[in-house]
Design an enzyme around this catalytic site. Structure first.
Site, PDB file in Angstrom:
ATOM      1  N   GLU A  85       0.873  -1.165   0.000  1.00 28.20           N
ATOM      2  CA  GLU A  85       0.000   0.000   0.000  1.00 28.20           C
ATOM      3  C   GLU A  85       0.914   1.220   0.000  1.00 28.20           C
ATOM      4  O   GLU A  85       1.794   1.328   0.860  1.00 28.20           O
ATOM      5  CB  GLU A  85      -0.886  -0.002   1.258  1.00 28.20           C
ATOM      6  CG  GLU A  85      -1.897   1.109   1.197  1.00 28.20           C
ATOM      7  CD  GLU A  85      -2.790   1.207   2.425  1.00 28.20           C
ATOM      8  OE1 GLU A  85      -2.789   0.276   3.253  1.00 28.20           O
ATOM      9  OE2 GLU A  85      -3.475   2.241   2.534  1.00 28.20           O
TER      10      GLU A  85
ATOM     11  N   ARG B 163       4.661 -13.141   9.546  1.00 31.58           N
ATOM     12  CA  ARG B 163       5.346 -11.887   9.250  1.00 31.58           C
ATOM     13  C   ARG B 163       6.662 -11.831  10.009  1.00 31.58           C
ATOM     14  O   ARG B 163       6.839 -12.493  11.027  1.00 31.58           O
ATOM     15  CB  ARG B 163       4.452 -10.687   9.552  1.00 31.58           C
ATOM     16  CG  ARG B 163       4.127 -10.470  11.012  1.00 31.58           C
ATOM     17  CD  ARG B 163       3.016  -9.432  11.202  1.00 31.58           C
ATOM     18  NE  ARG B 163       3.361  -8.108  10.732  1.00 31.58           N
ATOM     19  CZ  ARG B 163       2.703  -7.467   9.767  1.00 31.58           C
ATOM     20  NH1 ARG B 163       1.699  -8.025   9.143  1.00 31.58           N
ATOM     21  NH2 ARG B 163       3.055  -6.264   9.430  1.00 31.58           N
TER      22      ARG B 163
ATOM     23  N   LYS C  58       3.889   0.800   9.791  1.00 29.75           N
ATOM     24  CA  LYS C  58       4.114   2.037   9.041  1.00 29.75           C
ATOM     25  C   LYS C  58       3.551   3.242   9.790  1.00 29.75           C
ATOM     26  O   LYS C  58       4.103   4.327   9.714  1.00 29.75           O
ATOM     27  CB  LYS C  58       3.479   1.933   7.648  1.00 29.75           C
ATOM     28  CG  LYS C  58       4.372   1.191   6.674  1.00 29.75           C
ATOM     29  CD  LYS C  58       3.815   1.239   5.274  1.00 29.75           C
ATOM     30  CE  LYS C  58       2.839   0.100   5.065  1.00 29.75           C
ATOM     31  NZ  LYS C  58       2.377  -0.015   3.680  1.00 29.75           N
TER      32      LYS C  58
HETATM   33  P1  ATP Z   1       2.330  -2.243   8.010  1.00 33.55           P
HETATM   34  O1  ATP Z   1       1.657  -3.039   9.063  1.00 33.55           O
HETATM   35  O2  ATP Z   1       3.760  -1.989   8.257  1.00 33.55           O
HETATM   36  O3  ATP Z   1       1.599  -1.005   7.624  1.00 33.55           O
HETATM   37  P2  ATP Z   1       1.149  -3.560   5.806  1.00 33.55           P
HETATM   38  O4  ATP Z   1       0.946  -5.012   5.798  1.00 33.55           O
HETATM   39  O5  ATP Z   1      -0.037  -2.734   6.018  1.00 33.55           O
HETATM   40  O6  ATP Z   1       2.349  -3.209   6.769  1.00 33.55           O
HETATM   41  P3  ATP Z   1       1.487  -3.358   3.006  1.00 33.55           P
HETATM   42  O7  ATP Z   1       2.031  -2.250   2.225  1.00 33.55           O
HETATM   43  O8  ATP Z   1       0.058  -3.683   2.853  1.00 33.55           O
HETATM   44  O9  ATP Z   1       1.827  -3.040   4.493  1.00 33.55           O
HETATM   45  O10 ATP Z   1       2.370  -4.649   2.797  1.00 33.55           O
HETATM   46  C1  ATP Z   1       2.765  -5.127   1.532  1.00 33.55           C
HETATM   47  C2  ATP Z   1       3.086  -6.584   1.637  1.00 33.55           C
HETATM   48  O11 ATP Z   1       4.146  -6.774   2.562  1.00 33.55           O
HETATM   49  C3  ATP Z   1       1.922  -7.386   2.141  1.00 33.55           C
HETATM   50  O12 ATP Z   1       1.815  -8.565   1.369  1.00 33.55           O
HETATM   51  C4  ATP Z   1       2.258  -7.690   3.549  1.00 33.55           C
HETATM   52  O13 ATP Z   1       1.697  -8.900   3.963  1.00 33.55           O
HETATM   53  C5  ATP Z   1       3.781  -7.739   3.512  1.00 33.55           C
HETATM   54  N1  ATP Z   1       4.340  -7.403   4.818  1.00 33.55           N
HETATM   55  C6  ATP Z   1       4.108  -6.294   5.539  1.00 33.55           C
HETATM   56  N2  ATP Z   1       4.754  -6.347   6.718  1.00 33.55           N
HETATM   57  C7  ATP Z   1       5.432  -7.519   6.733  1.00 33.55           C
HETATM   58  C8  ATP Z   1       6.297  -8.170   7.672  1.00 33.55           C
HETATM   59  N3  ATP Z   1       6.591  -7.615   8.837  1.00 33.55           N
HETATM   60  N4  ATP Z   1       6.803  -9.378   7.345  1.00 33.55           N
HETATM   61  C9  ATP Z   1       6.530  -9.944   6.158  1.00 33.55           C
HETATM   62  N5  ATP Z   1       5.725  -9.398   5.238  1.00 33.55           N
HETATM   63  C10 ATP Z   1       5.181  -8.208   5.507  1.00 33.55           C
HETATM   64 MG    MG Z   2      -1.653  -3.834   4.246  1.00 33.64          MG
END
Ligand code: ATP
Ligand code: MG
Length: 579
Positions: free
Chosen positions: A58, A282, A292
């Protein structure tokens, strides 16, 4: 690698289920992870001829090391099995998203060494998604609900008790079509209505209790502008986007496993390409935060200098700190793919960096806390060049010449006036080897009026040129030095963990993760003394300062004012094991 390092390596790896076969070469033999098994089966059975994965960030922040794990996994699996990977921006929430983030994400993915088959945006599919929503309404599978979000939440029930159907659940298809179109046209205020899938308000999986598909948001979108007044929810956008792109393996983090039945339900009802979702744990790392939202707060409230502050767990932060793409990819590989949440020790990351920089970083001499040494029996005004090895780990790295003269700098803590027994560095009457240069013996200590040591007077043994013992004389200590006449001044930034505790998000009542920041995470040193070869470095160049650590040239560096970041120390200073 010394024994301590090998023990530590083994310890860490036994923890993370990585088999180490041979401790001499530390080669690894890994069994397939569960995703590789799934893919191999799918290819063998003919279910898929080739695989297509996607990385779906995102664009609401910069990528962090958790994303790096996801990138390495998605791109890595595709690469291993001859498939491809799409980069897809999951831009369904216009309020928090921005093109600045889109650009940084592309830069970071490329820097990590990956390239996508094509770039997509969930927003490219808004028309298609709208059409599919209309289709579901027509088939009695979706309805417009006038309840507030609060009411919807309350009426969802609990895991033990079924939900209460909305009073609007049985609206006619015509009325739903009319209302949905008017939602799209912007006739209703934010929050006044939503579109919900009509599934089962008593379903054992709460996600299936008539989940929201669309909400009203009169917001400007960074790509679609003001075209839309309604935006699809993740659950109605993600699987459908996967399906549109013919993604075969949609890999996401564990918290989405309860969404999988819904992911499948939409795909089934719409009869579209059956993408499949697979979940893995994760990545969590201690001494840092990875949400984030929290990283944004650190940036916005100036706890750090920006998203790329070298203490940040962001990819651009690691880059600026001196991490290499290889070290991060290696880290992601080493920690494996887990099905249960765990926390990885920060030192594993540093281990991977050291392992790589040890092979590739040229060795240099730099004195961070200078103490002047005068060699009283060395001719005044004379300079001679001595030969230094650039990288003992790399035969091809060659040698360089470093100037030596009468006045030098050494590290303050390489001298002790009253040394303890096993102190083998410089002390009154004691002899030490200057790396690549000569043996020197301390003859006199000069102090200022306050008793602070300002200068050390030594004599050298001309027969020990190159640092070799002239007569089999043993000298236990070797220290680094820089010629005072030729030294280049520089600023050095020493970083430590951004947070002082292992789990910064766990805090007492009334406190926040900010209370756990490490007040000593940044130390700035001025007037450090560098050997002259360092005058010509470029931003992001990496090197080892002998005996001090691995360093990287910061982007604030100019030819007039050099700035070096410490990427990591030579040894793990936080080690709990074998420490
Ligand atoms: P955050 O919680 O940091 O905002 P998010 O999951 O909302 O992270 P996205 O931009 O939606 O952020 O994530 C993009 C991809 O990265 C998704 O497929 C998500 O599952 C993966 N991802 C995010 N954080 C992690 C993590 N800590 N370990 C592994 N994969 C991750
Ligand atoms: Mg997300």
């Amino acid at each position: 690698m010394n024994v301590t390092a090998i023990n530590k390596f083994l310890f860490l790896h036994s923890q993370y289920n990585i088999m180490v076969e041979n401790t001499d070469s530390v080669s690894e033999k890994k069994s397939l992870n569960f995703l590789e098994e799934i893919i191999e089966n799918d290819l063998a059975s003919g279910k898929h001829k080739s695989i297509l994965t996607r990385f779906p960030p995102e664009p609401n922040g910069y990528l962090h090391i958790g994303h790096a794990k996801s990138i390495c996994l998605n791109f890595g699996l595709a690469k291993k099995y001859g498939g491809k990977t799409n980069l897809r921006f999951d831009d369904t929430n216009p309020v928090k998203e921005d093109t600045e983030y889109v650009d940084s994400i592309m830069e970071d993915v490329r820097w990590l060494g990956f390239d996508w088959a094509s770039v997509h945006y969930a927003s490219d599919y808004f028309d298609q998604l709208y059409e599919w929503a209309v289709q579901l309404i027509k088939r009695g599978l979706a309805y417009v609900d006038d309840q507030s979000l609060e009411e919807i939440r309350k009426n969802r029930g609990t895991v033990q008790t079924p939900g209460t159907p909305s009073p609007w659940r049985d609206r006619s298809v015509e009325e739903n079509l009319d209302l949905f179109e008017r939602m799209k046209n912007g006739e209703f205020p934010d929050g006044s209505k939503v579109l919900r899938a009509k599934i089962d308000m008593a379903h054992s999986n709460m996600q299936m209790r008539d989940p929201i598909m669309y909400r009203i948001l009169h917001a400007h979108h960074h790509r679609t502008g003001n075209k839309w007044n309604i935006y699809p929810m993740y659950d109605f956008a993600h699987g459908e986007s996967d399906s549109i792109e013919n993604i075969t393996h949609s890999i996401c983090t564990l918290e989405f496993d309860i969404h999988r039945p819904l992911y499948d339900w939409f795909i089934q009802q719409l009869g579209i390409f059956p993408s499949h979702q697979y979940e893995f744990a994760r990545l969590n790392i201690n001494y840092t935060v990875m949400s984030k939202r929290k990283l944004l707060q650190l940036v916005k409230e100036n706890y750090v200098s920006g998203w790329d502050d070298p203490r940040m767990p962001t990819i651009c932060g690691f880059r600026r700190r001196g991490y290499t793409p290889e070290s991060i990819r290696n880290f992601c590989e080493k920690i494996g793919v887990a099905k249960r949440d765990n926390v990885i020790d920060y030192s594993v990351l540093e281990f991977c960096l050291r392992e790589h920089l040890n092979k590739v970083a040229p060795r240099m001499m730099a004195v961070l806390h200078p103490l002047k040494v005068v060699i009283t029996n060395y001719p005044e005004g004379q300079t001679e060049m001595l030969t230094a090895i650039n990288n003992p780990e790399d035969e091809n790295a060659g040698t360089r010449e470093i100037p030596f003269c009468r006045e030098l700098y050494i590290e303050q803590d390489d001298f002790m006036e009253n040394p303890p027994k096993k102190y083998f560095r410089l002390a009154p009457g004691q002899e030490v080897r200057l790396r690549y240069a000569y043996f020197i013996t301390c003859q006199e200590v000069i102090k200022d009026a306050n008793g602070n040591i300002t200068e050390i007077r030594c004599t050298y043994d001309p027969a020990s040129r190159g640092g070799n013992s002239p007569d089999g004389r043993k000298v236990k200590g070797t220290i680094h030095w820089v010629s005072a006449n030729h030294a280049v001044d520089a600023e050095v930034r020493l970083f430590d963990r951004l947070f002082a505790v292992e789990a910064p998000e766990e805090c007492e009542e009334g406190k926040t993760f900010l209370d756990n920041l490490n007040p000593n995470s940044l130390q700035v040193l001025q007037n450090c003394k560098m050997e002259p070869a360092l005058a010509n470095v470029k931003v992001l160049d990496k090197m080892q300062f002998e005996r001090v650590g691995y360093f990287c040239v910061d982007k604030d560096s100019t030819p007039e004012h050099l700035v070096f970041n410490r990427a990591c120390t030579l040894k793990d200073s936080w080690a709990k094991i074998n420490g």
